[in-house]
Design an enzyme around this catalytic site. Sequence first.
Site, PDB file in Angstrom:
ATOM      1  N   LYS A  79       1.241  -1.267   0.121  1.00 22.00           N
ATOM      2  CA  LYS A  79       0.017  -0.110  -0.046  1.00 22.00           C
ATOM      3  C   LYS A  79       0.803   0.901  -0.468  1.00 22.00           C
ATOM      4  CE  LYS A  79      -3.901   2.085   2.846  1.00 22.00           C
ATOM      5  NZ  LYS A  79      -4.971   1.464   4.051  1.00 22.00           N
ATOM      6  N   SER A 154      -9.188   1.223   2.289  1.00 23.29           N
ATOM      7  CA  SER A 154      -9.098   1.589   2.033  1.00 23.29           C
ATOM      8  C   SER A 154      -7.661   1.408   1.036  1.00 23.29           C
ATOM      9  CB  SER A 154      -8.454   3.189   2.847  1.00 23.29           C
ATOM     10  OG  SER A 154      -7.310   2.049   3.783  1.00 23.29           O
ATOM     11  N   SER A 178     -10.310  -1.528   6.564  1.00 28.35           N
ATOM     12  CA  SER A 178      -9.728  -1.552   5.629  1.00 28.35           C
ATOM     13  C   SER A 178      -8.420  -2.181   4.661  1.00 28.35           C
ATOM     14  CB  SER A 178      -8.475   0.010   5.080  1.00 28.35           C
ATOM     15  OG  SER A 178      -8.860   1.223   5.097  1.00 28.35           O
TER      16      SER A 178
HETATM   17  N1  GLN Z   1     -12.985   3.253   6.170  1.00 28.93           N
HETATM   18  C1  GLN Z   1     -12.679   3.693   7.568  1.00 28.93           C
HETATM   19  C2  GLN Z   1     -12.543   4.928   7.119  1.00 28.93           C
HETATM   20  O1  GLN Z   1     -12.560   5.815   6.499  1.00 28.93           O
HETATM   21  C3  GLN Z   1     -11.653   2.797   7.855  1.00 28.93           C
HETATM   22  C4  GLN Z   1     -10.830   3.321   6.721  1.00 28.93           C
HETATM   23  C5  GLN Z   1      -9.144   2.622   7.511  1.00 28.93           C
HETATM   24  O2  GLN Z   1      -9.534   1.489   7.944  1.00 28.93           O
HETATM   25  N2  GLN Z   1      -8.400   2.848   6.984  1.00 28.93           N
HETATM   26  O3  GLN Z   1     -11.601   5.309   8.205  1.00 28.93           O
END
Ligand code: GLN
Length: 504
Positions: A79, A154, A178
Amino acid sequence: MSSSAPSTIDAASRALAAGELSATDLASAMLDRIAAVEPTVHALLTVTADRALADAREADRRRGAGESGPLLGIPIVLKDLFATDGIRTTCGSRILEHYVPPYDADAVTRLARAGAVLVGKANMDEFAMGSSNENSAFGPSRNPWDPGRVPGGSSGGSAAAVAAGECLGALGTDTGGSIRLPASYCGVTGLKPTYGRVSRYGVTAYASSLDQVGPFAHTVRDVSVLLGAIAGHDPRDSTSAPQPVPDYVAALTGDVRGLRFGIPAEYFADGIATAVEKSVREAIETLRGLGATVVDVSLPHTSYGIAAYYLIATAEASSNLARYDGVKYGHRAKRGADELLEMYRHTRDEGFGAEVKRRILLGTYALSAGYYDAYYRKAQKVRTLVRNDFRRAFETCDLILTPTSPGTAFRIGEKVADPLAMYLSDVFTVPTNLAGLPGLSVPCGFDEAGLPIGLQLLAPPFEEADLLRAGDAYQRATDFHERRPAEIGAASGGRSEASEQQSA
Ligand code: GLN
């Protein structure tokens, strides 16, 4: 990748050990595959072709010198928030579009030591804020099962890259889901380890009390290999845990007899798609058939998880993101400024996208005098209640079993105008992060549209071995993790302005 190239780390590692394949051939096959599918999938922000071939040659040399290991010569992607020495690390943001770190994240160092081959840096929601990849400043990744749909976020690029066969394993981060959400939407296996299990040194912080690094691959076995390589204490991350790292692969005995799975009623409530509920209930029967015990448990504060998470995560983000001010890192506005504050303002206005700005505003508000008690402190109290729910549930079961998300991959654009609907994709993953627990998502079926469904397994802190053993036993009894998307066609118009080649 030619159809004869292995698609799991396990198979590739055996072929490499047997001398049927060289790491250089495997890296070239991956780069060919990347060239063929990237115009459609857009999973990567940077393809590290030169670095991949150099890493592969080095892996071949090490093997020739008598070394072996399950990751020696295995192509992976990271990532794009893992710092990589000499390789651009954007965090999916304009503000870091040209940022080249001078060092490697701890997980990157450990993978390099194990002989992994870096083929690219994966697309992501800007600063890991999002559930769909649509918050990437460089255009979204697309779901390899249906390029009209999101891969989840994400860490959507990491999951999509594995699903599309652009690499055999990937790393992501999970702050509220994510890793697990994109794993579920893309039909791959993803693990969020216990908070502190993997060092976050060199990983861009979003919400520091929730962030955790974890692996993606097709199988639980492969994920276990990756976890074994990256887990362990790191003196450079004070939150990394000193607990010894067990042999996760040795834990994969295939035996779940007597293991007690808790089923929380709150995770099977209104709003869950029929196909998701059906597949997850079938998975429960599969595990029961393998000799597992199934018990009912209750996690009564589940529905408060999202609200508490969006106060805590945004509060921490508002503080973590204060460092992007045009002075030390990344973009600085060229517009003239008469004083320092104005330069900050212009820089942050140009550099951050809408969702990041929304979160900074929310978090700053929640922390401000007069609101701190009403919002932030209250959210912390809810966090304790959520944590206690899990502690009580684990008094009567070893693992908890739920759907990973109430639905399957949604269409690109479907939820962008409605942040709340977007946030709710994480309703089943967020509580795990609030409690710091490990969570695994494994493929458990497909809906009417042929989109993958994820099964989530949760364990008490540092019980990853149980989690992986259960997931692996389930995969021995099912073949959902062996299915691959249909051949990915020609470009479907995804923006790919940032996917230029960059060498190390
Ligand atoms: N979708 C969640 C957020 O937007 C989790 C994102 C994540 O785990 N980095 O914060």
